[in-house]
Write a protein that holds these residues in place. Structure first.
Motif, PDB file in Angstrom:
ATOM      1  N   ALA A   1       1.715  20.960  -3.726  1.00 28.52           N
ATOM      2  CA  ALA A   1       0.302  20.574  -3.615  1.00 28.52           C
ATOM      3  C   ALA A   1       0.158  19.083  -3.326  1.00 28.52           C
ATOM      4  O   ALA A   1      -0.670  18.687  -2.479  1.00 28.52           O
ATOM      5  CB  ALA A   1      -0.445  20.944  -4.895  1.00 28.52           C
ATOM      6  N   ASN A   2       0.940  18.248  -4.008  1.00 28.37           N
ATOM      7  CA  ASN A   2       0.875  16.803  -3.772  1.00 28.37           C
ATOM      8  C   ASN A   2       1.287  16.448  -2.348  1.00 28.37           C
ATOM      9  O   ASN A   2       0.655  15.615  -1.693  1.00 28.37           O
ATOM     10  CB  ASN A   2       1.758  16.045  -4.763  1.00 28.37           C
ATOM     11  N   ALA A   3       2.356  17.070  -1.865  1.00 30.53           N
ATOM     12  CA  ALA A   3       2.827  16.792  -0.506  1.00 30.53           C
ATOM     13  C   ALA A   3       1.803  17.248   0.524  1.00 30.53           C
ATOM     14  O   ALA A   3       1.530  16.550   1.499  1.00 30.53           O
ATOM     15  CB  ALA A   3       4.172  17.471  -0.268  1.00 30.53           C
TER      16      ALA A   3
ATOM     17  N   ALA B   1      -0.678  15.103   3.307  1.00 28.04           N
ATOM     18  CA  ALA B   1      -0.433  15.461   4.716  1.00 28.04           C
ATOM     19  C   ALA B   1       0.994  15.137   5.150  1.00 28.04           C
ATOM     20  O   ALA B   1       1.235  14.725   6.278  1.00 28.04           O
ATOM     21  CB  ALA B   1      -1.452  14.797   5.628  1.00 28.04           C
ATOM     22  N   HIS B   2       1.947  15.340   4.247  1.00 30.03           N
ATOM     23  CA  HIS B   2       3.349  15.092   4.562  1.00 30.03           C
ATOM     24  C   HIS B   2       3.924  16.258   5.362  1.00 30.03           C
ATOM     25  O   HIS B   2       3.474  17.395   5.227  1.00 30.03           O
ATOM     26  CB  HIS B   2       4.162  14.896   3.286  1.00 30.03           C
ATOM     27  N   ALA B   3       4.927  15.974   6.162  1.00 34.37           N
ATOM     28  CA  ALA B   3       5.636  17.010   6.905  1.00 34.37           C
ATOM     29  C   ALA B   3       6.556  17.748   5.933  1.00 34.37           C
ATOM     30  O   ALA B   3       7.365  17.123   5.246  1.00 34.37           O
ATOM     31  CB  ALA B   3       6.448  16.380   8.032  1.00 34.37           C
TER      32      ALA B   3
ATOM     33  N   GLN C   1       9.640  16.023   4.190  1.00 37.61           N
ATOM     34  CA  GLN C   1      10.355  15.279   5.228  1.00 37.61           C
ATOM     35  C   GLN C   1       9.832  13.856   5.379  1.00 37.61           C
ATOM     36  O   GLN C   1      10.471  13.024   6.008  1.00 37.61           O
ATOM     37  CB  GLN C   1      10.264  16.023   6.564  1.00 37.61           C
ATOM     38  N   THR C   2       8.687  13.558   4.790  1.00 35.54           N
ATOM     39  CA  THR C   2       8.127  12.207   4.841  1.00 35.54           C
ATOM     40  C   THR C   2       8.790  11.303   3.809  1.00 35.54           C
ATOM     41  O   THR C   2       9.163  10.174   4.109  1.00 35.54           O
ATOM     42  CB  THR C   2       6.600  12.251   4.633  1.00 35.54           C
ATOM     43  N   THR C   3       8.948  11.805   2.586  1.00 37.77           N
ATOM     44  CA  THR C   3       9.520  10.989   1.503  1.00 37.77           C
ATOM     45  C   THR C   3      10.992  11.285   1.233  1.00 37.77           C
ATOM     46  O   THR C   3      11.617  10.598   0.429  1.00 37.77           O
ATOM     47  CB  THR C   3       8.756  11.218   0.188  1.00 37.77           C
ATOM     48  N   HIS C   4      11.534  12.323   1.873  1.00 36.99           N
ATOM     49  CA  HIS C   4      12.916  12.766   1.649  1.00 36.99           C
ATOM     50  C   HIS C   4      13.151  13.132   0.195  1.00 36.99           C
ATOM     51  O   HIS C   4      14.184  12.803  -0.380  1.00 36.99           O
ATOM     52  CB  HIS C   4      13.923  11.725   2.133  1.00 36.99           C
TER      53      HIS C   4
END
Length: 184
Positions: free
Chosen positions: A73-75, A79-81, A101-104
């Motif tokens: 939900a947070n990701a 709007a993270h990939a 994939q944005t924050t790894h």
């Protein structure tokens, strides 16, 4: 979502360390721009971060949320990939993997009780590097003779574990496990 890609030069503040440290011990600090801290969601009430050192650089990030649904939900709200994978043994769902994939960072939810049936075994908090190893382990070895022909048969130009898994579902001859790519 606006992604900040900014670089600044800063001086490290070096002080004599206090407490029980030795006489030559030092403490190191750096002042960070407030706009960066706001973008990370850092406030006086929420200031815990994860520091990572790879031998050349230091990364500061918010700690990964351990609960799979909260992490997802947070990701999504940021709007993270995302890459969402379901790891199966035959028809049994064993592990849900949500990779940001944005924050790894990633979160998992094991559906199987035996660590032998889960994607990461006894590791309940896998890292991005653990995910890369897992994906590679579900592919033909990169050192295999005739790899070029194998990749050509799959319609691939280079060895990319995720691209191979998109074609093969990570199926291997020695087990009945496979990966379903749900998103990403």
């Amino acid at each position: 979502m606006t992604v900040l890609h900014e670089e600044r030069t800063a001086n490290i503040l070096i002080n004599k360390a206090g407490g029980n440290t030795g006489p030559d011990a030092k403490g190191y600090r750096v002042a960070l721009p407030s706009v960066w801290m706001k973008a990370l969601g850092i406030s006086e009430g929420s200031r815990t971060v994860t520091l990572q050192f790879d031998g050349e650089s230091i990364t500061i990030r918010r700690p990964a949320v351990s609960d799979y649904d909260v992490f997802l939900a947070n990701a999504r709200s940021s709007a993270h990939a995302l890459l969402i994978l379901y790891y199966y043994d035959g028809n049994k769902l064993c592990t849900k993997i949500c990779a940001d994939q944005t924050t790894h960072q990633l979160a998992i939810e094991n559906e199987a009780s035996s660590p032998l049936s889960t994607a990461f075994g006894v590791n309940r908090k896998p890292t991005w590097d653990d995910l890369q190893i897992f994906l590679k382990d579900r592919c033909v070895p990169q050192e295999r003779d005739g790899l070029k022909y194998y990749l050509s048969d799959l319609g691939l130009d280079c060895y990319d574990p995720l691209a191979i898994i998109r074609k093969t579902e990570g199926r291997m001859a020695e087990d009945s496990c496979w990966i379903k790519i749900v998103e990403g």
